[in-house]
Design an enzyme around this catalytic site. Structure first.
Site, PDB file in Angstrom:
ATOM      1  N   GLY A 280     108.973  84.118  46.892  1.00 23.86           N
ATOM      2  CA  GLY A 280     107.228  82.349  46.927  1.00 23.86           C
ATOM      3  C   GLY A 280     107.548  81.608  45.808  1.00 23.86           C
ATOM      4  O   GLY A 280     108.502  81.372  45.460  1.00 23.86           O
ATOM      5  N   CYS A 281     106.148  81.566  45.625  1.00 27.61           N
ATOM      6  CA  CYS A 281     105.546  80.688  44.811  1.00 27.61           C
ATOM      7  C   CYS A 281     105.882  80.819  43.558  1.00 27.61           C
ATOM      8  O   CYS A 281     105.661  82.469  43.241  1.00 27.61           O
ATOM      9  CB  CYS A 281     103.780  80.661  44.579  1.00 27.61           C
ATOM     10  N   LEU A 282     106.428  80.353  42.913  1.00 31.60           N
ATOM     11  CA  LEU A 282     107.939  80.534  41.609  1.00 31.60           C
ATOM     12  C   LEU A 282     106.770  81.130  40.743  1.00 31.60           C
ATOM     13  O   LEU A 282     107.195  82.040  39.104  1.00 31.60           O
ATOM     14  CB  LEU A 282     108.954  79.450  41.615  1.00 31.60           C
ATOM     15  N   TRP A 283     105.344  80.727  39.985  1.00 27.54           N
ATOM     16  CA  TRP A 283     105.117  80.695  39.439  1.00 27.54           C
ATOM     17  C   TRP A 283     104.717  82.514  38.753  1.00 27.54           C
ATOM     18  O   TRP A 283     104.614  82.635  38.333  1.00 27.54           O
ATOM     19  CB  TRP A 283     103.324  79.885  38.788  1.00 27.54           C
TER      20      TRP A 283
ATOM     21  N   ASP B 186     100.652  81.591  50.729  1.00 29.27           N
ATOM     22  CA  ASP B 186     102.079  80.541  50.703  1.00 29.27           C
ATOM     23  C   ASP B 186     103.380  80.057  51.939  1.00 29.27           C
ATOM     24  O   ASP B 186     104.135  81.691  52.279  1.00 29.27           O
ATOM     25  CB  ASP B 186     103.088  80.076  49.892  1.00 29.27           C
TER      26      ASP B 186
END
Length: 160
Positions: free
Chosen positions: A10-13, A84
């Site tokens: 999912g979101c890389l952060w 996301d």
């Protein structure tokens, strides 16, 4: 031995923030994998948000990396993690090392729900590092924790 694997969750952060704190992880870098373009200047044609993870295989195994990934994702979801949505948020393991892919496939095959797992396990075809503003984003901008699909308790599981 120092090895490299690419993990999409999912979101890389959040994925970078979580994996960075795990014992045996030596370095992480936010990026995109397996796209069809050579840069990220235009559309992200086929790319998946991922984290390049350098790890000490004498400390942590691919199976243990998979255990940790499954803590922070919905492994049944296709192209969606938390808020996301889109193909770039699919989940996966990517590597140049066939033994990593074999270990990831074995991990999935040994689960009772293996027929429902929507995680890609593929050779890495290309990788592009994300812009500086995406590197260690949650460390620099903790106010963005609320944008991440990973619960704060898990984000801090290994942090002291």
């Amino acid at each position: 031995m120092i090895e490299t694997i690419y993990i999409a969750g999912g979101c890389l952060w959040g994925v970078q923030h979580f994996f960075k704190s795990i014992p045996g992880i030596l370095n992480t870098e936010a990026g995109r994998a397996n796209g069809t373009t050579s840069t990220l200047d235009g559309p992200y044609d086929g790319y998946v948000e991922c984290v390049k993870v350098e790890f000490d295989s004498s400390v942590i195994s691919v199976a243990s990396l998979m255990d940790n990934l499954f803590l922070i994702i919905d492994p049944y979801s296709i192209d969606k993690q938390g808020f996301d949505v889109g193909h770039k948020y699919r989940t996966g393991i990517y590597s140049h090392d066939e033994s990593h892919l074999i270990a990831a496939r074995e991990f999935i095959a040994n689960r009772s729900d293996s027929d429902r797992i929507a995680l890609e396990v593929l050779p890495l075809t290309n990788y592009v590092r994300s812009a500086d503003e995406h590197q260690d984003h949650l460390e620099l901008h903790p106010e963005d924790y609320g944008l991440c699909h990973i619960p704060i308790e898990l984000m801090n599981k290994y942090r002291k």
